[in-house]
Motif scaffolding. Structure first.
Motif, PDB file in Angstrom:
ATOM      1  N   ILE A 104       1.004  -1.129   0.039  1.00 26.24           N
ATOM      2  CA  ILE A 104      -0.054   0.228   0.062  1.00 26.24           C
ATOM      3  C   ILE A 104       0.930   1.440  -0.069  1.00 26.24           C
ATOM      4  O   ILE A 104       0.509   2.318  -0.729  1.00 26.24           O
ATOM      5  CB  ILE A 104      -1.059  -0.176   1.292  1.00 26.24           C
ATOM      6  CG1 ILE A 104      -2.017  -1.239   0.981  1.00 26.24           C
ATOM      7  CG2 ILE A 104      -1.626   1.429   1.185  1.00 26.24           C
ATOM      8  CD1 ILE A 104      -2.893  -1.475   2.343  1.00 26.24           C
ATOM      9  N   ARG A 105       2.123   1.397   0.811  1.00 22.75           N
ATOM     10  CA  ARG A 105       2.844   2.455   0.788  1.00 22.75           C
ATOM     11  C   ARG A 105       3.616   2.831  -0.590  1.00 22.75           C
ATOM     12  O   ARG A 105       3.567   3.789  -0.916  1.00 22.75           O
ATOM     13  CB  ARG A 105       3.882   2.152   1.694  1.00 22.75           C
ATOM     14  CG  ARG A 105       4.728   3.529   2.064  1.00 22.75           C
ATOM     15  CD  ARG A 105       5.787   3.060   3.139  1.00 22.75           C
ATOM     16  NE  ARG A 105       6.756   2.288   2.657  1.00 22.75           N
ATOM     17  CZ  ARG A 105       8.017   2.674   2.279  1.00 22.75           C
ATOM     18  NH1 ARG A 105       8.492   3.871   1.901  1.00 22.75           N
ATOM     19  NH2 ARG A 105       8.739   1.535   1.927  1.00 22.75           N
ATOM     20  N   SER A 106       4.031   1.458  -1.252  1.00 24.94           N
ATOM     21  CA  SER A 106       4.418   1.657  -2.584  1.00 24.94           C
ATOM     22  C   SER A 106       3.084   2.437  -3.621  1.00 24.94           C
ATOM     23  O   SER A 106       3.473   3.277  -4.330  1.00 24.94           O
ATOM     24  CB  SER A 106       4.681   0.460  -3.371  1.00 24.94           C
ATOM     25  OG  SER A 106       5.979  -0.262  -2.371  1.00 24.94           O
ATOM     26  N   GLY A 107       1.973   1.905  -3.185  1.00 24.13           N
ATOM     27  CA  GLY A 107       0.902   2.583  -4.358  1.00 24.13           C
ATOM     28  C   GLY A 107       0.708   3.929  -3.890  1.00 24.13           C
ATOM     29  O   GLY A 107       0.614   4.800  -4.681  1.00 24.13           O
ATOM     30  N   ILE A 108       0.686   4.325  -2.496  1.00 26.14           N
ATOM     31  CA  ILE A 108       0.676   5.705  -2.175  1.00 26.14           C
ATOM     32  C   ILE A 108       1.900   6.332  -2.920  1.00 26.14           C
ATOM     33  O   ILE A 108       1.506   7.937  -3.275  1.00 26.14           O
ATOM     34  CB  ILE A 108       0.723   5.804  -0.695  1.00 26.14           C
ATOM     35  CG1 ILE A 108      -0.540   5.330  -0.053  1.00 26.14           C
ATOM     36  CG2 ILE A 108       1.028   7.225  -0.104  1.00 26.14           C
ATOM     37  CD1 ILE A 108      -0.646   5.024   1.453  1.00 26.14           C
ATOM     38  N   ASN A 109       2.990   6.055  -2.874  1.00 22.24           N
ATOM     39  CA  ASN A 109       4.189   6.756  -3.447  1.00 22.24           C
ATOM     40  C   ASN A 109       4.174   7.071  -4.912  1.00 22.24           C
ATOM     41  O   ASN A 109       4.649   7.859  -5.525  1.00 22.24           O
ATOM     42  CB  ASN A 109       5.623   6.014  -3.080  1.00 22.24           C
ATOM     43  CG  ASN A 109       5.847   6.011  -1.921  1.00 22.24           C
ATOM     44  OD1 ASN A 109       5.370   6.865  -1.034  1.00 22.24           O
ATOM     45  ND2 ASN A 109       6.653   5.144  -1.330  1.00 22.24           N
ATOM     46  N   THR A 110       3.047   6.385  -5.687  1.00 23.56           N
ATOM     47  CA  THR A 110       2.640   6.499  -7.031  1.00 23.56           C
ATOM     48  C   THR A 110       1.659   7.712  -7.336  1.00 23.56           C
ATOM     49  O   THR A 110       1.718   8.331  -8.448  1.00 23.56           O
ATOM     50  CB  THR A 110       2.125   5.307  -7.799  1.00 23.56           C
ATOM     51  OG1 THR A 110       0.739   5.319  -7.172  1.00 23.56           O
ATOM     52  CG2 THR A 110       2.829   3.971  -7.468  1.00 23.56           C
ATOM     53  N   VAL A 111       1.260   8.283  -6.322  1.00 25.44           N
ATOM     54  CA  VAL A 111       0.376   9.311  -6.137  1.00 25.44           C
ATOM     55  C   VAL A 111       1.495  10.742  -6.439  1.00 25.44           C
ATOM     56  O   VAL A 111       2.094  10.809  -5.339  1.00 25.44           O
ATOM     57  CB  VAL A 111      -0.750   9.438  -5.083  1.00 25.44           C
ATOM     58  CG1 VAL A 111      -1.559  10.831  -5.186  1.00 25.44           C
ATOM     59  CG2 VAL A 111      -1.688   8.184  -5.485  1.00 25.44           C
ATOM     60  N   PRO A 112       1.229  11.703  -7.354  1.00 24.26           N
ATOM     61  CA  PRO A 112       1.983  12.854  -7.329  1.00 24.26           C
ATOM     62  C   PRO A 112       1.726  13.475  -5.866  1.00 24.26           C
ATOM     63  O   PRO A 112       0.777  13.690  -5.315  1.00 24.26           O
ATOM     64  CB  PRO A 112       1.355  13.540  -8.440  1.00 24.26           C
ATOM     65  CG  PRO A 112       0.827  12.713  -9.257  1.00 24.26           C
ATOM     66  CD  PRO A 112       0.196  11.641  -8.265  1.00 24.26           C
TER      67      PRO A 112
END
Length: 222
Positions: A104-112
């Motif tokens: 989930i943290r990796s997914g969050i990091n994809t958001v600008p």
């Protein structure tokens, strides 16, 4: 077929036991993983430290060791008489939550970063920013790794069979003691696990397609 047909009730019990362990552990892991991921990106240092410790410790601890702690330490020190199913769910759920938190943290990091900053600029709290702005956009990136993690969780529940839980892997001991061919026992057990894992894979493929369709609809609306 005799191995299956002669022991259909036993196989059904083991299959439902594995399914229950997987489902309840998955819910626990997803909830904890989401919370810990929030801690990991939180602006509050103690929460970030706790999230980092949770992920680091659990990801680097063998699952078998967690089961040993859950079944031989927890009942004696914290909760005497606690149900073996609950202990198995906690061991599997806590362990998997660390990996889900990182996904989930990796997914969050994809958001600008600018979108989170804009949300805070208009007065949104951290929780509101995560819930309304960041997580909805991060969801699609998180779905594929979550599928793999829940499939791994399904296979990890086999360890619970050695700790007084009825599941697919546990019933092989009973059938072996009854003199059935061990090779055919494991063939049917493997098929049982395949049914569950393919169902999880199919569900997440469907979710990916739905998110893709939603993105297309949003682009058309714009």
């Amino acid at each position: 077929m005799n191995v299956l047909l002669d022991n259909l009730a036993l196989f059904r019990e083991g299959f439902l036991g594995t399914l229950s362990l997987t489902a309840v552990s998955a819910v626990l892991a997803l909830v904890l993983g989401l919370v810990i991921a929030g801690f990991r990106v939180s602006p509050v240092p103690p929460l970030r430290i706790f999230g980092t410790l949770w992920v680091t410790v659990l990801r680097n601890t063998p699952l078998t060791l967690l089961f040993l702690v859950a079944f031989f330490v927890v009942p004696k020190v914290l909760f005497p008489g606690i149900n073996s199913f609950v202990l198995a769910v906690c061991a599997c759920g806590f362990y998997t939550s660390a990996f889900i938190a990182e996904a989930i943290r990796s997914g969050i990091n994809t958001v600008p970063m600018g979108q989170a900053e804009a949300a805070r600029a208009i007065g949104m709290s951290f929780t509101q920013t995560m819930r309304i702005v960041v997580l909805p956009q991060a969801t699609r990136a998180v779905v594929p790794p979550l599928s793999s993690l829940l499939i791994a969780l399904t296979k990890n529940t086999a360890i619970a069979g050695a700790f007084d839980n009825v599941d697919l892997f546990n019933i092989q001991k009973t059938l072996s003691n009854d003199g059935y061919d061990i090779a055919m026992i494991f063939v049917w057990i493997t098929i049982g696990y395949l049914i569950i894992t393919y169902a999880i894979n199919g569900l997440f493929r469907l979710l990916e397609r739905l998110f893709r369709l939603l993105e297309i609809l949003l682009e058309v609306a714009r």
